[in-house]
Design a protein around this motif. Structure first.
Motif, PDB file in Angstrom:
ATOM      1  N   PRO A 190      52.447 -22.331  43.684  1.00  0.00           N
ATOM      2  CA  PRO A 190      51.950 -21.712  42.444  1.00  0.00           C
ATOM      3  C   PRO A 190      52.354 -22.471  41.178  1.00  0.00           C
ATOM      4  N   ARG A 191      53.609 -22.934  41.100  1.00  0.00           N
ATOM      5  CA  ARG A 191      54.044 -23.637  39.888  1.00  0.00           C
ATOM      6  C   ARG A 191      53.267 -24.943  39.706  1.00  0.00           C
ATOM      7  N   VAL A 192      52.928 -25.599  40.795  1.00  0.00           N
ATOM      8  CA  VAL A 192      52.146 -26.832  40.719  1.00  0.00           C
ATOM      9  C   VAL A 192      50.747 -26.520  40.193  1.00  0.00           C
ATOM     10  N   MET A 193      50.133 -25.468  40.722  1.00  0.00           N
ATOM     11  CA  MET A 193      48.803 -25.080  40.279  1.00  0.00           C
ATOM     12  C   MET A 193      48.808 -24.684  38.803  1.00  0.00           C
ATOM     13  N   GLU A 194      49.855 -23.999  38.387  1.00  0.00           N
ATOM     14  CA  GLU A 194      49.957 -23.594  36.978  1.00  0.00           C
ATOM     15  C   GLU A 194      50.040 -24.811  36.063  1.00  0.00           C
ATOM     16  N   ALA A 195      50.829 -25.814  36.468  1.00  0.00           N
ATOM     17  CA  ALA A 195      50.960 -27.026  35.654  1.00  0.00           C
ATOM     18  C   ALA A 195      49.632 -27.765  35.566  1.00  0.00           C
ATOM     19  N   MET A 196      48.918 -27.839  36.684  1.00  0.00           N
ATOM     20  CA  MET A 196      47.633 -28.534  36.688  1.00  0.00           C
ATOM     21  C   MET A 196      46.615 -27.801  35.824  1.00  0.00           C
ATOM     22  N   ALA A 197      46.609 -26.469  35.905  1.00  0.00           N
ATOM     23  CA  ALA A 197      45.693 -25.689  35.074  1.00  0.00           C
ATOM     24  C   ALA A 197      46.033 -25.832  33.600  1.00  0.00           C
ATOM     25  N   ASP A 198      47.324 -25.880  33.282  1.00  0.00           N
ATOM     26  CA  ASP A 198      47.766 -25.975  31.891  1.00  0.00           C
ATOM     27  C   ASP A 198      47.265 -27.250  31.225  1.00  0.00           C
ATOM     28  N   VAL A 199      47.374 -28.372  31.908  1.00  0.00           N
ATOM     29  CA  VAL A 199      46.984 -29.649  31.301  1.00  0.00           C
ATOM     30  C   VAL A 199      45.468 -29.851  31.345  1.00  0.00           C
ATOM     31  N   SER A 200      44.778 -29.082  32.183  1.00  0.00           N
ATOM     32  CA  SER A 200      43.330 -29.259  32.328  1.00  0.00           C
ATOM     33  C   SER A 200      42.557 -28.851  31.082  1.00  0.00           C
ATOM     34  N   THR A 201      43.175 -28.116  30.178  1.00  0.00           N
ATOM     35  CA  THR A 201      42.462 -27.595  29.010  1.00  0.00           C
ATOM     36  C   THR A 201      42.525 -28.524  27.802  1.00  0.00           C
ATOM     37  N   THR A 202      43.204 -29.674  27.940  1.00  0.00           N
ATOM     38  CA  THR A 202      43.406 -30.534  26.781  1.00  0.00           C
ATOM     39  C   THR A 202      43.134 -31.995  27.129  1.00  0.00           C
ATOM     40  N   PHE A 203      43.274 -32.857  26.128  1.00  0.00           N
ATOM     41  CA  PHE A 203      43.132 -34.298  26.311  1.00  0.00           C
ATOM     42  C   PHE A 203      44.481 -34.958  26.055  1.00  0.00           C
ATOM     43  N   VAL A 204      44.626 -36.201  26.509  1.00  0.00           N
ATOM     44  CA  VAL A 204      45.933 -36.837  26.467  1.00  0.00           C
ATOM     45  C   VAL A 204      45.756 -38.349  26.465  1.00  0.00           C
ATOM     46  N   ASP A 205      46.721 -39.052  25.906  1.00  0.00           N
ATOM     47  CA  ASP A 205      46.790 -40.501  26.048  1.00  0.00           C
ATOM     48  C   ASP A 205      47.275 -40.771  27.469  1.00  0.00           C
ATOM     49  N   LEU A 206      46.374 -41.195  28.340  1.00  0.00           N
ATOM     50  CA  LEU A 206      46.709 -41.302  29.757  1.00  0.00           C
ATOM     51  C   LEU A 206      47.775 -42.360  30.016  1.00  0.00           C
ATOM     52  N   ARG A 207      47.788 -43.420  29.230  1.00  0.00           N
ATOM     53  CA  ARG A 207      48.839 -44.435  29.403  1.00  0.00           C
ATOM     54  C   ARG A 207      50.207 -43.834  29.104  1.00  0.00           C
ATOM     55  N   GLU A 208      50.286 -43.049  28.042  1.00  0.00           N
ATOM     56  CA  GLU A 208      51.559 -42.418  27.692  1.00  0.00           C
ATOM     57  C   GLU A 208      51.981 -41.428  28.775  1.00  0.00           C
ATOM     58  N   LEU A 209      51.015 -40.642  29.252  1.00  0.00           N
ATOM     59  CA  LEU A 209      51.330 -39.671  30.302  1.00  0.00           C
ATOM     60  C   LEU A 209      51.813 -40.362  31.566  1.00  0.00           C
ATOM     61  N   LEU A 210      51.104 -41.402  31.987  1.00  0.00           N
ATOM     62  CA  LEU A 210      51.512 -42.130  33.185  1.00  0.00           C
ATOM     63  C   LEU A 210      52.906 -42.712  33.044  1.00  0.00           C
ATOM     64  N   LYS A 211      53.192 -43.291  31.880  1.00  0.00           N
ATOM     65  CA  LYS A 211      54.507 -43.908  31.659  1.00  0.00           C
ATOM     66  C   LYS A 211      55.613 -42.868  31.722  1.00  0.00           C
ATOM     67  N   LYS A 212      55.438 -41.770  30.995  1.00  0.00           N
ATOM     68  CA  LYS A 212      56.515 -40.770  30.938  1.00  0.00           C
ATOM     69  C   LYS A 212      56.637 -40.006  32.256  1.00  0.00           C
ATOM     70  N   ALA A 213      55.514 -39.744  32.914  1.00  0.00           N
ATOM     71  CA  ALA A 213      55.571 -39.078  34.211  1.00  0.00           C
ATOM     72  C   ALA A 213      56.209 -39.992  35.254  1.00  0.00           C
ATOM     73  N   SER A 214      55.876 -41.275  35.212  1.00  0.00           N
ATOM     74  CA  SER A 214      56.474 -42.228  36.153  1.00  0.00           C
ATOM     75  C   SER A 214      57.964 -42.383  35.892  1.00  0.00           C
ATOM     76  N   ASP A 215      58.365 -42.392  34.625  1.00  0.00           N
ATOM     77  CA  ASP A 215      59.796 -42.462  34.306  1.00  0.00           C
ATOM     78  C   ASP A 215      60.534 -41.243  34.847  1.00  0.00           C
ATOM     79  N   ARG A 216      59.903 -40.084  34.720  1.00  0.00           N
ATOM     80  CA  ARG A 216      60.520 -38.851  35.229  1.00  0.00           C
ATOM     81  C   ARG A 216      60.672 -38.931  36.755  1.00  0.00           C
ATOM     82  N   ILE A 217      59.660 -39.430  37.427  1.00  0.00           N
ATOM     83  CA  ILE A 217      59.732 -39.564  38.884  1.00  0.00           C
ATOM     84  C   ILE A 217      60.818 -40.562  39.282  1.00  0.00           C
ATOM     85  N   ALA A 218      60.914 -41.680  38.561  1.00  0.00           N
ATOM     86  CA  ALA A 218      61.959 -42.661  38.870  1.00  0.00           C
ATOM     87  C   ALA A 218      63.336 -42.030  38.748  1.00  0.00           C
ATOM     88  N   TYR A 219      63.528 -41.219  37.711  1.00  0.00           N
ATOM     89  CA  TYR A 219      64.817 -40.535  37.519  1.00  0.00           C
ATOM     90  C   TYR A 219      65.101 -39.579  38.685  1.00  0.00           C
TER      91      TYR A 219
END
Length: 410
Positions: free
Chosen positions: A35-64
């Motif tokens: 459920p928490r995964v689905m909620e996160a996906m639904a939350d971001v689905s309603t907006t736009f984003v700089d995909l390069r920035e998202l990929l970088k920060k999400a990848s940094d979080r995963i590396a950590y």
């Protein structure tokens, strides 16, 4: 007992909902999403984003979270292999990246050989997609340090390995030694670990052993979106390879352009990883073991049925690299049950309501075991949600008692 996880959408399409007592196989949908995964996906689905920035920060979080120096999110472990091959061949040279996957012509000029032990080669096409030409060393019985080093020449671009339950479980050169050989010859190294989770420590085990990159599926044990994967890098070369992959992958032009990960899947993967790592690994295993014990108890003492639990705890296992999750092994005396083929049992479980997926033991004939004429099936516990073990046991018991295949044999 009714099944609470039926999909209305699948029913509308005429597709059945199934219980997964098999594994995290791609062909049955990989995983369910929490459920928490689905909620996160639904939350971001309603907006736009700089995909390069998202990929970088999400990848940094995963590396950590994975305790490595760098990471890159892609569309699955298969894509991770292709991109790792490409990075090993092209390095940080943009001209070589633009040449991929045509590596027999300048400026790469055939420096495209990727060495792998013959027993660890499982997904050859993914290597070719990145421009690699696999050089398989050793034999089906195993390989040696000499086999690997003898294959290295001026056309060698990197050394690869596989760390998962699809590789032949014998005759490996230890992973630490393979990484040492790569470093000795100044070659990039990477390891396909797609389904090697849990245990949690596997997320950094191969880079700790000296590999520059390790590759995991996001849609298997991590329970992220099925079309996600992670390339993890460690050390100076590992970081450089991740940077090169990022530069030439979506949303940028390059060979990785086609491996697009949506913003929804990016945040879903990060959330899934946070969720699974927040749980006590031993407690999760004990819950799975309790389900295995329940099913084993319910199916024991049936005519022609022999039940045991394979703990996959590093001491007793179905494969030495099998993830840390227990399974129930059921050995079937086909003659006693009037069964011509074990496929009859699989069909009866799949066709029932709800349908249930079972699994064959790996590296065994499907109709008889290595030391017995009995056929075997496995019940995988990792994806059984509370109550599903009861449905599986009840259906298995009913099928093994009623033996619907006897009518078909008449």
């Amino acid at each position: 007992m009714t099944y609470p996880h039926k999909s209305r959408v699948l029913k509308k399409l005429g597709v059945r909902s199934m219980i997964n007592a098999c594994n995290w196989s791609t062909v049955i949908g990989g995983t369910y999403l929490e459920p928490r995964v689905m909620e996160a996906m639904a939350d971001v689905s309603t907006t736009f984003v700089d995909l390069r920035e998202l990929l970088k920060k999400a990848s940094d979080r995963i590396a950590y979270l994975c305790k490595v120096d760098a990471a890159y999110i892609t569309v699955g472990a298969a894509a991770g292999i292709t991109l790792s091959v490409a990075a090993a061949i092209a390095g940080n040279d943009p001209v070589k990246w633009k040449t991929l996957p045509f590596t027999d012509v300048p400026p790469i000029s055939g420096r495209n050989r990727i060495i792998i032990q013959a027993t660890q080669s499982a997904y050859d096409e993914q290597f070719a997609m990145g421009g690699g030409r696999l050089v398989k060393v050793g034999s089906p019985l195993g390989s040696s340090i000499k086999d690997i080093e003898s294959a290295i020449n001026d056309k060698t671009a990197g050394i690869a390995a596989g760390y998962h339950y699809n590789i032949v479980p014998r005759g490996w050169v230890p992973y630490e030694e393979v990484a040492k050989i790569a470093k000795k010859h100044d070659l990039p190294s990477f390891c396909d670990c797609a389904g090697a989770f849990p245990p949690y420590t596997n997320l950094h085990k191969l880079t700790d052993a000296g590999f520059d990159l390790s590759i995991f599926s996001g849609g298997k044990g991590i329970r992220g979106p099925q079309n996600t994967g992670i390339i993890l890098g460690d050390g100076e070369r590992g970081v450089e390879l991740i940077q090169a992959i990022s530069m030439h992958s979506a949303p940028n032009p390059g060979i990785g352009r086609g491996f697009k990960v949506s913003k929804e899947c990016i945040v879903g993967l990060v959330t899934a990883l946070e969720e699974v790592l927040s749980r006590d690994e031993d407690e999760e295993y004990e819950k799975q073991m309790a389900k295995a014990e329940y099913m084993a108890e319910q199916l024991d003492n049936l005519t022609g049925v022999y039940v045991s639990i394979v703990p996959n705890d590093g001491k007793t296992y179905e494969h030495p690299l099998m993830p840390h999750t227990p399974v129930v092994r059921i050995d079937i005396d086909k003659e006693a049950l009037g069964m011509k083929t074990i496929q009859s049992l699989y069909a009866a479980l799949r066709e029932g309501e709800p349908g249930i997926y079972l699994r064959f033991p790996r590296f065994e004939d499907r109709e008889f075991g290595p030391f017995t004429s009995r056929a075997s099936v496995l019940l995988f516990t990792y994806y059984l949600r509370d109550g599903e073990e009861r449905i599986v046991a009840e259906r298995m018991k009913s099928v093994l008692t009623k033996r619907p295949w006897k009518k078909q044999n008449q």
